[in-house]
Design a protein around this motif. Structure first.
Motif, PDB file in Angstrom:
ATOM      1  N   LEU A   3       8.811  -1.937   3.535  1.00 28.48           N
ATOM      2  CA  LEU A   3       9.299  -1.791   2.168  1.00 28.48           C
ATOM      3  C   LEU A   3      10.820  -1.843   2.128  1.00 28.48           C
ATOM      4  CD1 LEU A   3       9.046  -1.273  -0.831  1.00 28.48           C
ATOM      5  CD2 LEU A   3       8.685   1.166  -0.334  1.00 28.48           C
ATOM      6  N   TYR A   8       3.027  -5.918  -3.180  1.00 27.85           N
ATOM      7  CA  TYR A   8       2.484  -5.103  -2.096  1.00 27.85           C
ATOM      8  C   TYR A   8       1.098  -5.623  -1.730  1.00 27.85           C
ATOM      9  CZ  TYR A   8       5.901  -1.432  -3.445  1.00 27.85           C
ATOM     10  OH  TYR A   8       7.032  -0.715  -3.742  1.00 27.85           O
ATOM     11  N   PRO A  36      -1.056  -1.879   0.605  1.00 25.52           N
ATOM     12  CA  PRO A  36      -0.041  -0.979   1.176  1.00 25.52           C
ATOM     13  C   PRO A  36      -0.601   0.253   1.879  1.00 25.52           C
ATOM     14  CG  PRO A  36      -0.123  -0.775  -1.215  1.00 25.52           C
ATOM     15  CD  PRO A  36      -0.957  -1.969  -0.865  1.00 25.52           C
TER      16      PRO A  36
END
Length: 255
Positions: free
Chosen positions: A153, A166, A169
């Motif tokens: 990230l 994402y 995630p």
């Protein structure tokens, strides 16, 4: 197109050989919102994300991102899209031979004229932002799974992206670490105001991080609504998925 719509797909179809993965996806994502795209593993969620960045091109249909029509875009336009978006890979995708400073600073080092000392400052800032201060000198092998996700990230954030994508995630994480990643996604959204797109089959993550949830099934978006609407819908496909039931219209043995 409405300038507040930052991602749009229309009749998006993608085939690999004779296999149809996306079969007419229509989706609009507005500036600043957070949307979770749910669906079974292998249904094409990650393939959809790759079309947004022009990493894959449609077999049929159209894709727009940040006002640029992706299919048919030239290399400069594709670079513009990718430089304004951050991608957080499912398994972090860190370079094993590079330390965390080099991984997080990769975009700035290789695609901008940012001086090394400024890259160092930005890397330290982003690592602190994701809860990894003082880790720039470590190698990826020295990080836990959750720390690798955070480093991934941080790498996505160095370019101050307008969109953050994402890909699963919370995949492979224990429930406590997954909850911490969900909190970090929300904190990042509040801090950056970036449009957030989350590919997941983790409903706890979807409920916690999304304003909207869209379900991809058999190549199409079969439901799109708020968290409350997802929970309340009588759509049998959605209900089977969000409840994690083997019984229902979705065959549990096939994708």
């Amino acid at each position: 197109m409405d300038p507040e719509t930052v991602i749009r797909t229309r009749n998006l179809r993608r085939k690999f050989g004779e296999t149809v993965v996306l079969d007419g996806v229509d989706l609009d994502i507005r500036r600043g919102e957070s949307i979770a795209i749910i669906g079974r593993s292998g249904v094409g969620k990650s393939v959809l994300l790759k079309h947004v960045l022009g990493l894959l091109m449609p077999t049929e249909g159209d894709v727009w991102c940040l006002g640029i029509k992706v299919n048919g875009a030239n290399l400069a336009e594709l670079y513009e899209i990718r430089s304004r978006a951050g991608y957080v890979f499912q398994f972090a995708a860190l370079f094993d031979s590079m330390d965390i400073r080099e991984n997080v600073g990769f975009f700035l080092d290789n695609h901008t004229d940012t001086p090394p000392e400024e890259v160092d400052r930005i890397v330290d800032e982003k690592l602190a932002q994701v809860g990894l201060p003082g880790t720039a000198h470590l190698m990826p092998a020295e990080l836990s799974g959750g720390m690798k996700k955070r480093a991934g990230l941080a790498r996505a954030l160095v370019g101050e992206p307008e969109i953050i994508l994402y890909d699963e995630p919370t995949s492979g994480l224990d429930p406590i670490t997954a909850a911490a990643i969900n909190d970090l996604i929300n904190e990042t959204k509040e801090l950056t105001r970036a449009t957030t797109v989350i590919i997941t089959h983790d409903m706890a993550s979807a409920y916690k991080t999304a304003d909207r949830i869209a379900m991809l099934h058999e190549g199409r978006i079969i439901f799109d609504g708020t968290v409350e609407e997802v929970r309340a819908t009588d759509n049998p496909y959605v209900q089977q998925f969000i409840q994690g039931r083997a019984q229902g219209p979705i065959d549990p043995l096939f994708k």
